[in-house]
Design a protein around this motif. Structure first.
Motif, PDB file in Angstrom:
ATOM      1  N   LYS A  11       0.827  -1.209   0.000  1.00  0.00           N
ATOM      2  CA  LYS A  11       0.000   0.000   0.000  1.00  0.00           C
ATOM      3  C   LYS A  11       0.861   1.260   0.000  1.00  0.00           C
ATOM      4  O   LYS A  11       0.509   2.250  -0.646  1.00  0.00           O
ATOM      5  N   LEU A  12       1.985   1.211   0.703  1.00  0.00           N
ATOM      6  CA  LEU A  12       2.875   2.376   0.708  1.00  0.00           C
ATOM      7  C   LEU A  12       3.462   2.610  -0.676  1.00  0.00           C
ATOM      8  O   LEU A  12       3.534   3.751  -1.149  1.00  0.00           O
ATOM      9  N   ARG A  13       3.874   1.527  -1.335  1.00  0.00           N
ATOM     10  CA  ARG A  13       4.454   1.651  -2.671  1.00  0.00           C
ATOM     11  C   ARG A  13       3.448   2.167  -3.691  1.00  0.00           C
ATOM     12  O   ARG A  13       3.818   2.798  -4.674  1.00  0.00           O
ATOM     13  N   PHE A  75      -2.347  11.028   4.809  1.00  0.00           N
ATOM     14  CA  PHE A  75      -2.658  10.370   3.542  1.00  0.00           C
ATOM     15  C   PHE A  75      -2.473   8.854   3.566  1.00  0.00           C
ATOM     16  O   PHE A  75      -3.034   8.152   2.721  1.00  0.00           O
ATOM     17  N   PHE A  76      -1.712   8.343   4.523  1.00  0.00           N
ATOM     18  CA  PHE A  76      -1.458   6.902   4.550  1.00  0.00           C
ATOM     19  C   PHE A  76      -2.272   6.187   5.622  1.00  0.00           C
ATOM     20  O   PHE A  76      -2.721   5.054   5.428  1.00  0.00           O
ATOM     21  N   ILE A  77      -2.476   6.835   6.778  1.00  0.00           N
ATOM     22  CA  ILE A  77      -3.204   6.191   7.874  1.00  0.00           C
ATOM     23  C   ILE A  77      -4.625   6.711   7.996  1.00  0.00           C
ATOM     24  O   ILE A  77      -5.589   5.951   7.873  1.00  0.00           O
ATOM     25  N   ALA A  78      -4.771   8.011   8.231  1.00  0.00           N
ATOM     26  CA  ALA A  78      -6.103   8.570   8.476  1.00  0.00           C
ATOM     27  C   ALA A  78      -7.046   8.372   7.297  1.00  0.00           C
ATOM     28  O   ALA A  78      -8.251   8.171   7.477  1.00  0.00           O
ATOM     29  N   THR A 104       2.030   0.961  11.533  1.00  0.00           N
ATOM     30  CA  THR A 104       2.914   1.993  12.088  1.00  0.00           C
ATOM     31  C   THR A 104       4.360   1.755  11.665  1.00  0.00           C
ATOM     32  O   THR A 104       5.095   2.703  11.377  1.00  0.00           O
ATOM     33  N   ALA A 105       4.779   0.499  11.614  1.00  0.00           N
ATOM     34  CA  ALA A 105       6.158   0.177  11.217  1.00  0.00           C
ATOM     35  C   ALA A 105       6.424   0.608   9.779  1.00  0.00           C
ATOM     36  O   ALA A 105       7.453   1.243   9.484  1.00  0.00           O
ATOM     37  N   ILE A 106       5.508   0.291   8.864  1.00  0.00           N
ATOM     38  CA  ILE A 106       5.696   0.663   7.458  1.00  0.00           C
ATOM     39  C   ILE A 106       5.554   2.169   7.291  1.00  0.00           C
ATOM     40  O   ILE A 106       6.294   2.791   6.507  1.00  0.00           O
TER      41      ILE A 106
END
Length: 253
Positions: A11-13, A75-78, A104-106
């Protein structure tokens, strides 16, 4: 846990905001030394070498740590709360603590990549323009490695706090706004109150908010070596544990 980490890494990528922030910060980090190069060339002043540029401007990177971490948290968590993704994942039966830890780690790793953009890109640019030069003798041969490791560690501490904020607000705009105001203003608040309240002063002196400004110190006093590594580590762990507690009890809609 491994599968959760892989899913969050995927998801981060694929997160456009992450890549947009990384490109913007890299471009700014490229332009900054170029402006100094042309300005000094015009004025006939000696140019910054790569080492000199890092030593002179690493202190300003703390603002980029705060900015990048706050923006990515929104943008990534909330954002996953707003889109319903978080509710779907939680409903699948995955233990909330494991999910929160993986995310949280990623997130911390992604924020760390944003935080090292300036020292890496600007130093490389200055090196290509004027050579690398040498570290001051008191800095030691591994000064650059130490700066990057501390930058990643302190970013992880800020990311753990931002993840907690995102869990509390579950809204991108509120998360970004509160995190930015908190990260930028907390040092002033604590230092101001600390001048009047001894307990607050003691907390500030041993907080991540004070030590983050010492990442780029050329020489670290022997009595501060343990603290400068331990303070962000403890801050990150405590923030993650508190975040897990909040996330476990949260009613996700």
């Amino acid at each position: 846990m491994h599968n959760l980490l892989k899913a969050e890494w995927f998801k981060l990528r694929k997160n456009r905001a992450f890549w947009t922030l990384l490109v913007l910060l890299s471009v700014l980090s490229l332009i900054y030394p170029l402006l100094y190069y042309f300005d000094r060339q015009t004025n006939g002043e000696p140019q910054f070498t790569g080492a000199e540029f890092l030593l002179s401007f690493i202190g300003s990177n703390s603002y980029l740590i705060k900015l990048g971490t706050a923006m990515l948290a929104g943008f990534f968590i909330a954002q996953e709360y707003a889109t319903g993704v978080m509710k779907t994942i939680v409903s699948s039966g995955i233990r909330r603590e494991r999910l929160y830890l993986a995310k949280t780690a990623i997130f911390a790793f992604g924020a760390g990549m944003l935080s090292i953009a300036f020292p890496v890109v600007s130093t490389l640019t200055a090196t290509l323009l004027s050579g690398f030069g040498e570290w001051p003798a008191e800095a030691g041969a591994l000064y650059g490695v130490r700066v990057l490791l501390l930058t990643m560690l302190y970013t992880a501490a800020y990311a753990a706090i931002a993840a907690l904020v995102a869990t509390l607000f579950t809204d991108s705009g509120k998360t970004i706004a509160f995190s930015l105001v908190f990260f930028i203003g907390i040092e002033f608040v604590l230092s101001s109150l600390g001048s009047k309240v001894a307990m607050v002063q003691s907390f500030y002196e041993w907080s991540v908010f004070k030590f983050v400004g010492e990442i780029g110190q050329v020489a670290i006093a022997s009595e501060d070596w343990l603290a400068i590594w331990l303070v962000p580590s403890v801050s990150a762990v405590l923030s993650v544990v508190l975040g897990m507690i909040v996330f476990r009890k949260k009613d996700i809609k």
